[in-house]
Scaffold this active site. Structure first.
Site, short mmCIF file in Angstrom:
data_model
loop_
_atom_site.label_atom_id
_atom_site.label_comp_id
_atom_site.label_asym_id
_atom_site.label_seq_id
_atom_site.Cartn_x
_atom_site.Cartn_y
_atom_site.Cartn_z
N SER A 142 -11.89 0.11 39.75
CA SER A 142 -10.98 1.10 40.30
C SER A 142 -11.16 1.12 41.81
CB SER A 142 -11.34 2.49 39.73
OG SER A 142 -10.67 3.52 40.43
N TYR A 155 -17.07 9.38 37.03
CA TYR A 155 -16.18 8.20 37.10
C TYR A 155 -16.50 7.36 38.34
CZ TYR A 155 -11.64 5.73 36.85
OH TYR A 155 -10.63 4.78 36.78
P1 NAD Z 1 -5.59 4.56 29.05
O1 NAD Z 1 -6.14 5.89 28.71
O2 NAD Z 1 -4.12 4.33 28.97
O3 NAD Z 1 -6.32 3.42 28.20
C1 NAD Z 1 -7.70 3.43 27.98
C2 NAD Z 1 -8.02 2.50 26.84
O4 NAD Z 1 -9.44 2.58 26.59
C3 NAD Z 1 -7.32 2.90 25.53
O5 NAD Z 1 -6.94 1.74 24.82
C4 NAD Z 1 -8.42 3.64 24.78
O6 NAD Z 1 -8.25 3.60 23.37
C5 NAD Z 1 -9.63 2.83 25.21
N1 NAD Z 1 -10.89 3.53 24.95
C6 NAD Z 1 -11.29 4.75 25.37
N2 NAD Z 1 -12.49 5.05 24.84
C7 NAD Z 1 -12.86 3.99 24.09
C8 NAD Z 1 -13.99 3.70 23.28
N3 NAD Z 1 -15.00 4.57 23.14
N4 NAD Z 1 -14.03 2.50 22.64
C9 NAD Z 1 -13.01 1.61 22.75
N5 NAD Z 1 -11.91 1.85 23.50
C10 NAD Z 1 -11.85 3.02 24.15
O7 NAD Z 1 -6.13 4.26 30.54
P2 NAD Z 1 -5.75 3.15 31.63
O8 NAD Z 1 -5.24 3.89 32.81
O9 NAD Z 1 -4.97 2.05 31.05
O10 NAD Z 1 -7.22 2.67 32.04
C11 NAD Z 1 -7.73 1.39 31.74
C12 NAD Z 1 -8.83 1.07 32.72
O11 NAD Z 1 -8.28 1.03 34.05
C13 NAD Z 1 -9.96 2.10 32.78
O12 NAD Z 1 -11.21 1.46 32.93
C14 NAD Z 1 -9.64 2.90 34.02
O13 NAD Z 1 -10.79 3.48 34.59
C15 NAD Z 1 -9.06 1.82 34.90
N6 NAD Z 1 -8.22 2.32 35.99
C16 NAD Z 1 -7.11 3.04 35.73
C17 NAD Z 1 -6.36 3.50 36.80
C18 NAD Z 1 -5.12 4.29 36.61
O14 NAD Z 1 -4.61 4.83 37.60
N7 NAD Z 1 -4.56 4.40 35.42
C19 NAD Z 1 -6.75 3.22 38.11
C20 NAD Z 1 -7.89 2.46 38.32
C21 NAD Z 1 -8.62 2.02 37.25
#
Ligand code: NAD
Length: 260
Positions: A142, A155
């Site tokens: 991130s 986080y």
């Molecule tokens: P999201 O909530 O849409 O997806 C998260 C995924 O992780 C889902 O498939 C969920 O089922 C899975 N997950 C959660 N807990 C779990 C567990 N215990 N075991 C297995 N799977 C699990 O979120 P996203 O925004 O797609 O985030 C994905 C990654 O990107 C994360 O690591 C997040 O920190 C990172 N990220 C997101 C953003 C953003 O703005 N959305 C920005 C930077 C980084």
């Protein structure tokens, strides 16, 4: 015909992970989906992806907070496909609160899923990758691996930890044809971000509209959300042959956020 490459994408039942899994399947990889969610919905996604791409797509419900599950995911994949070429550590959760009110069990869970899971999966995947002389590990970190925001202590700490872990493992794997990198998105409008808008509004005492304009997009000079497709395209490039000299890199894809 060269053999198809096999990719695990953790947390790929939603958001960025699902976009990455889709992109990899379309690009000729067999894919292991992973994550939480409704069993029927996940099976529908899996079957559709398999039908539209011709890739082999399987689902493994390993819980990324549980070390044994994570090791099992890697070993089951190697047993089923005979190889693991690409590991995308993407599963992640968020919780927003001032540190005084931050529940310690939330801190622990965020460290487990957002940081320790990558340690366990890389530890399990590296021996096979080294033995085969090829591997690509992409950690979805991130912008919060590089800079902080208030009320996200767990986080931000976990994502900064990923940066250190990635650099270290990249050095250990460098002569084996295995690259290890971190991709650092700014805000992407996925369920993870949608869920934190009301909490951020509460923590800062402002409206949800103000959170989007004055907090989320205020951080991004482009004044728009990063898209899932943009992140997926970068992950796919890092997984390819041409990215062989990119390793130990912490790569922002954040609309300029970390430039200022
Ligand atoms: P999201 O909530 O849409 O997806 C998260 C995924 O992780 C889902 O498939 C969920 O089922 C899975 N997950 C959660 N807990 C779990 C567990 N215990 N075991 C297995 N799977 C699990 O979120 P996203 O925004 O797609 O985030 C994905 C990654 O990107 C994360 O690591 C997040 O920190 C990172 N990220 C997101 C953003 C953003 O703005 N959305 C920005 C930077 C980084």
């Amino acid at each position: 015909m060269t053999e198809r490459r096999v990719a695990i994408v953790t947390g790929s039942t939603s958001g960025i992970g699902l976009g990455i899994a889709r992109r990899f399947a379309h690009a000729g990889h067999d894919v292991v989906l992973n994550g939480l969610g409704d069993t029927g919905e996940i099976e529908k996604t899996r079957a559709e992806l398999e039908a539209e791409t011709g890739a082999k797509v399987v689902f493994d419900g390993a819980d990324m907070s549980k070390p044994d599950d994570i090791v099992g995911l890697v070993h089951r994949t190697e047993a089923a496909f005979g190889r693991l070429d690409v590991l995308v550590n993407n599963a992640g959760i968020q919780f927003v609160a001032p540190i005084e009110d931050f529940p310690p069990e939330r801190w622990d869970l965020i460290q487990q899923i957002n940081l320790s899971a990558s340690f366990h999966s890389m530890r399990a995947a590296l021996p096979g990758m080294k033995a085969r002389g090829f591997g690509r590990i992409v950690n979805i970190a991130s912008a919060h691996a590089l800079v902080a925001s208030p009320f996200k202590s767990a986080y931000v700490a976990a994502k900064h930890g990923i940066a250190g872990l990635v650099k270290t493992v990249a050095l250990e794997a460098a002569t084996f044809g295995v690259t290890v990198n971190a991709v650092c998105p700014g805000y992407v409008l996925t369920p993870l971000v949608e869920k934190q808008i009301p909490d951020t509004a509460k923590a800062r005492g402002i409206t949800e509209e103000e959170v989007v304009r004055d907090v989320l997009l205020a951080a991004q000079p482009t004044k728009r959300f990063v898209t899932v497709d943009e992140v997926a395209a970068l992950a796919l490039f890092l997984a390819g042959d041409e990215a062989g000299s990119i390793t130990g890199a912490i790569i922002p894809i954040d609309g300029g956020w970390t430039a200022h």
